[in-house]
Design a protein around this motif. Structure first.
Motif, PDB file in Angstrom:
ATOM      1  N   ASP A 259      -0.860  10.023  -5.744  1.00  0.00           N
ATOM      2  CA  ASP A 259      -0.806   8.578  -5.479  1.00  0.00           C
ATOM      3  C   ASP A 259       0.347   8.377  -4.504  1.00  0.00           C
ATOM      4  OD1 ASP A 259      -1.186   8.060  -9.042  1.00  0.00           O
ATOM      5  OD2 ASP A 259      -2.727   8.252  -7.475  1.00  0.00           O
ATOM      6  N   CYS A 260       0.037   7.853  -3.295  1.00  0.00           N
ATOM      7  CA  CYS A 260       1.098   7.709  -2.302  1.00  0.00           C
ATOM      8  C   CYS A 260       1.270   6.237  -1.928  1.00  0.00           C
ATOM      9  CB  CYS A 260       0.763   8.523  -1.056  1.00  0.00           C
ATOM     10  SG  CYS A 260       2.208   8.816  -0.003  1.00  0.00           S
ATOM     11  N   PRO A 261       2.503   5.720  -2.009  1.00  0.00           N
ATOM     12  CA  PRO A 261       2.732   4.295  -1.759  1.00  0.00           C
ATOM     13  C   PRO A 261       2.674   3.937  -0.272  1.00  0.00           C
ATOM     14  CG  PRO A 261       4.820   5.376  -2.234  1.00  0.00           C
ATOM     15  CD  PRO A 261       3.742   6.404  -2.441  1.00  0.00           C
ATOM     16  N   ALA A 262       2.467   2.668   0.003  1.00  0.00           N
ATOM     17  CA  ALA A 262       2.498   2.128   1.366  1.00  0.00           C
ATOM     18  C   ALA A 262       3.952   2.039   1.820  1.00  0.00           C
ATOM     19  CB  ALA A 262       1.855   0.737   1.375  1.00  0.00           C
ATOM     20  N   LYS A 263       4.111   1.672   3.085  1.00  0.00           N
ATOM     21  CA  LYS A 263       5.437   1.558   3.691  1.00  0.00           C
ATOM     22  C   LYS A 263       5.614   0.170   4.275  1.00  0.00           C
ATOM     23  CE  LYS A 263       5.478   1.478   7.784  1.00  0.00           C
ATOM     24  NZ  LYS A 263       5.580   0.327   8.760  1.00  0.00           N
ATOM     25  N   THR A 264       6.844  -0.392   4.123  1.00  0.00           N
ATOM     26  CA  THR A 264       7.190  -1.544   4.945  1.00  0.00           C
ATOM     27  C   THR A 264       8.552  -1.248   5.566  1.00  0.00           C
ATOM     28  OG1 THR A 264       7.235  -3.954   5.102  1.00  0.00           O
ATOM     29  CG2 THR A 264       8.391  -2.965   3.207  1.00  0.00           C
ATOM     30  N   ASN A 265       9.008  -2.174   6.435  1.00  0.00           N
ATOM     31  CA  ASN A 265      10.308  -2.000   7.096  1.00  0.00           C
ATOM     32  C   ASN A 265      11.148  -3.219   6.723  1.00  0.00           C
ATOM     33  OD1 ASN A 265       7.952  -0.983   8.837  1.00  0.00           O
ATOM     34  ND2 ASN A 265       9.654   0.210   9.655  1.00  0.00           N
TER      35      ASN A 265
ATOM     36  N   VAL B 184       1.850  -0.176  -3.445  1.00  0.00           N
ATOM     37  CA  VAL B 184       0.391  -0.276  -3.231  1.00  0.00           C
ATOM     38  C   VAL B 184      -0.016   1.146  -2.845  1.00  0.00           C
ATOM     39  CG1 VAL B 184      -1.483  -1.356  -1.922  1.00  0.00           C
ATOM     40  CG2 VAL B 184       0.634  -2.629  -2.372  1.00  0.00           C
ATOM     41  N   TYR B 185      -0.834   1.801  -3.704  1.00  0.00           N
ATOM     42  CA  TYR B 185      -1.029   3.244  -3.555  1.00  0.00           C
ATOM     43  C   TYR B 185      -2.435   3.605  -3.062  1.00  0.00           C
ATOM     44  CZ  TYR B 185       3.078   3.589  -6.634  1.00  0.00           C
ATOM     45  OH  TYR B 185       4.335   3.472  -7.173  1.00  0.00           O
ATOM     46  N   ASP B 186      -2.525   4.526  -2.127  1.00  0.00           N
ATOM     47  CA  ASP B 186      -3.764   5.267  -1.900  1.00  0.00           C
ATOM     48  C   ASP B 186      -3.694   6.526  -2.759  1.00  0.00           C
ATOM     49  OD1 ASP B 186      -4.538   4.753   1.683  1.00  0.00           O
ATOM     50  OD2 ASP B 186      -4.724   3.451  -0.091  1.00  0.00           O
TER      51      ASP B 186
ATOM     52  N   LYS C  55      -8.908   4.326  -1.194  1.00  0.00           N
ATOM     53  CA  LYS C  55      -8.011   3.492  -0.376  1.00  0.00           C
ATOM     54  C   LYS C  55      -7.756   2.142  -1.025  1.00  0.00           C
ATOM     55  CE  LYS C  55      -6.953   3.440   3.658  1.00  0.00           C
ATOM     56  NZ  LYS C  55      -5.713   4.250   3.687  1.00  0.00           N
ATOM     57  N   ARG C  56      -6.473   1.788  -1.166  1.00  0.00           N
ATOM     58  CA  ARG C  56      -6.064   0.464  -1.636  1.00  0.00           C
ATOM     59  C   ARG C  56      -5.102  -0.175  -0.633  1.00  0.00           C
ATOM     60  NH1 ARG C  56      -5.147   4.114  -5.473  1.00  0.00           N
ATOM     61  NH2 ARG C  56      -6.719   4.431  -7.093  1.00  0.00           N
ATOM     62  N   ILE C  57      -4.469   0.653   0.219  1.00  0.00           N
ATOM     63  CA  ILE C  57      -3.533   0.117   1.221  1.00  0.00           C
ATOM     64  C   ILE C  57      -4.360  -0.533   2.335  1.00  0.00           C
ATOM     65  CG2 ILE C  57      -1.713   0.685   2.887  1.00  0.00           C
ATOM     66  CD1 ILE C  57      -1.085   3.173   1.150  1.00  0.00           C
ATOM     67  N   PRO C  58      -4.086  -1.806   2.660  1.00  0.00           N
ATOM     68  CA  PRO C  58      -4.839  -2.436   3.753  1.00  0.00           C
ATOM     69  C   PRO C  58      -4.776  -1.590   5.033  1.00  0.00           C
ATOM     70  CG  PRO C  58      -3.408  -4.037   2.656  1.00  0.00           C
ATOM     71  CD  PRO C  58      -3.057  -2.699   2.090  1.00  0.00           C
ATOM     72  N   VAL C  59      -5.903  -1.517   5.749  1.00  0.00           N
ATOM     73  CA  VAL C  59      -5.999  -0.642   6.935  1.00  0.00           C
ATOM     74  C   VAL C  59      -5.521  -1.381   8.192  1.00  0.00           C
ATOM     75  CG1 VAL C  59      -7.621   0.629   8.421  1.00  0.00           C
ATOM     76  CG2 VAL C  59      -7.929   0.623   5.926  1.00  0.00           C
ATOM     77  N   GLY C  60      -4.782  -0.678   9.026  1.00  0.00           N
ATOM     78  CA  GLY C  60      -4.313  -1.269  10.290  1.00  0.00           C
ATOM     79  C   GLY C  60      -3.428  -2.487  10.037  1.00  0.00           C
TER      80      GLY C  60
ATOM     81  N   ALA D 207       1.325   1.562   7.085  1.00  0.00           N
ATOM     82  CA  ALA D 207       1.249   3.029   7.223  1.00  0.00           C
ATOM     83  C   ALA D 207       0.266   3.656   6.249  1.00  0.00           C
ATOM     84  CB  ALA D 207       2.635   3.642   7.062  1.00  0.00           C
ATOM     85  N   GLY D 208      -0.893   3.034   6.081  1.00  0.00           N
ATOM     86  CA  GLY D 208      -1.906   3.585   5.173  1.00  0.00           C
ATOM     87  C   GLY D 208      -2.353   4.961   5.604  1.00  0.00           C
TER      88      GLY D 208
END
Ligand code: SUD
Ligand code: ADP
Length: 304
Positions: A16-22, A49-51, A111-116, A120-121
C-alpha cells in the motif's frame, strides 16, 4: 528462491503506497542541464490515500502482465493507454535490469489515488512495485539502493519509497528525509499543515509540463507556498474556487497539490471537516471528496 520465514518461497507481495503532496513548492529557473526541468526547493509530505500494488511470481519466460482496478482510472482506462509505459511496469523493468532478474511478474494495481492530480499516483505505483520486488525477489536492498533505481524513473519517485516528510532539491530528486521533530516540519505543523485533511479531486487532469510552462509565463502568486498554484488555477479555475470555499468554511490551510488540479484542505476539527465538505458539495467546485490524513508511509504485506 526467497523464503518467508518458514522456508517456503515468497510468491506474492502487496504494497500500500501513499500519495504525495507538497507542503511548500518553491520553483526556480529551468536548467538546460536537467532537460529544461526547473530548480525546486520543496517539502514533500505523504498523504494517506493509498494505491495497492500486488506483485505475483509467474512461470519463467511467461513475461509480465498488468491489471488495473479502481473506479477512477482517468486516462489509464483508455484503450490507448500503453501498458508498457505504465510507471509500475517501468519500475518492474528497471528493477529486473538492476538485479538481473527476468520480469516474469504479474502486477495488479488497485488505484485510489486520483490520476493526473498532482498527487504522484504514478510515482507511488512505481515505488510500490520497487518495494514489492525487493521482497518478492529476496533482494533486501537498503533504501538508498532502491532510491537510486527510483531516481532514474522520475523526480518524486525516490520520496514515494519512504513517505513521511522530505525536503526535495535539485529538480526534486535530491531527497533529505525529515523527521516530524525537524524545524521545517514543526513549523509547518504549527501552521496547520498536518493531520486530518480532505482532498478535492477532479475528473479533469493537468499535464505537469503545461503547468510548469504556464508558471514560466505568469510566475507565482503573491504569498503562495506552492509556486505552481497560480498557474494551475489559471488552467483549472474550479481548483481556485475550492481553495476559497475551504478557507471560508474554516480549513486551516487549503492549496493546490503540486501541479494540480486536486486541492488539499487541512481540517483540524469535526466542525471544519463538515463545513468544508458541505461548502464543496453545495458549490459543486470539486468532483469527488476523499477524507484522509498526513503524514503516511508505505506498508509491505507478504501474501503467499
Ligand atoms: C510537480 C511535481 C511536484 O512534486 O509533482 P506532481 O505535482 O506532478 O505530482 C513534480 O515537480 C513533478 O515532477 P515529475 O513527476 O518528475 O514530473 P514529470 O511528470 O516526470 O515531468 C514532466 C515535465 O514536467 C516539467 N518539470 C518537472 C519537474 C521539474 N522540476 N521541472 C519541470 O519543469 C518538465 O517539463 C518535465 O519534462
Ligand atoms: N500507474 C500509474 N498511475 C497513474 N498515472 C500513471 C501511471 N502510469 C502512468 N501514468 C501516467 O502518468 C500521468 C501522470 O499521472 P500521476 O502521476 O497520477 O499524476 P501527477 O504527475 O499529476 O501526480 C497520467 O496522465 C498517466 O497517463
Amino acid at each position: 528462491m526467497s523464503g518467508n520465514g518458514n522456508g517456503n518461497a515468497i510468491n506474492e507481495v502487496s504494497v500500500d503506497c501513499p500519495a504525495k503532496t507538497n507542503l511548500t513548492l518553491h520553483v526556480g529557473a529551468p536548467r538546460s542541464e536537467w532537460g529544461g526541468r526547473h530548480e525546486l526547493d520543496t517539502i514533500y509530505c505523504a498523504v494517506g490515500v493509498y494505491d495497492t500494488v500486488t506483485a505475483s511470481r509467474k512461470k519463467p519466460g511467461a513475461g509480465f502482465s498488468l491489471n488495473l482496478d479502481g473506479a477512477y482510472l482517468g486516462d489509464l482506462a483508455s484503450s490507448g493507454s500503453d501498458m508498457r509505459r505504465n510507471h509500475a511496469v517501468l519500475a518492474l523493468f528497471a528493477m529486473a535490469e538492476a538485479s538481473s532478474h527476468e520480469p516474469d511478474v504479474a502486477l495488479n494495481i488497485e488505484k485510489r489515488i486520483p490520476v493526473g492530480a498532482g498527487m504522484a499516483g504514478g510515482s507511488a505505483d512505481a515505488a510500490a512495485t520497487i518495494l514489492a520486488l525487493n521482497t518478492l525477489w529476496n533482494l533486501d536492498w537498503p533504501i538508498e539502493r532502491l532510491q537510486q533505481v527510483a531516481a532514474t524513473l522520475g523526480a518524486d519517485m525516490p520520496f514515494c519509497l519512504t513517505g513521511g516528510y522530505a525536503r526535495g532539491t535539485g529538480f526534486g530528486e535530491q531527497i533529505e528525509q525529515l523527521s516530524k521533530h525537524s524545524n521545517d516540519v514543526r513549523e509547518l505543523t504549527k501552521q496547520g499543515f498536518a493531520g486530518r485533511l480532505l482532498v478535492g479531486a477532479y475528473q479533469a487532469e493537468l499535464r505537469t509540463p503545461e503547468v510548469y510552462a504556464m508558471f514560466d509565463q505568469i510566475g507565482a502568486g503573491a504569498g503562495d507556498n506552492n509556486h505552481l498554484q497560480q498557474a494551475a488555477i489559471s488552467l483549472h479555475p474550479r481548483s481556485g474556487q475550492a481553495i476559497d470555499e475551504a478557507l471560508l468554511a474554516g480549513a486551516k490551510q487549503a492549496f493546490i497539490s503540486g501541479s494540480g488540479p486536486s486541492v488539499i484542505a487541512f481540517v483540524p476539527t469535526d466542525d471544519a471537516a463538515r463545513a468544508v465538505q458541505s461548502a464543496w458539495q453545495q458549490s459543486r467546485c470539486v468532483d469527488r471528496i476523499i477524507a484522509s490524513k498526513a503524514p503516511a508511509h508505505p506498508i509491505v504485506h507478504i501474501i503467499a
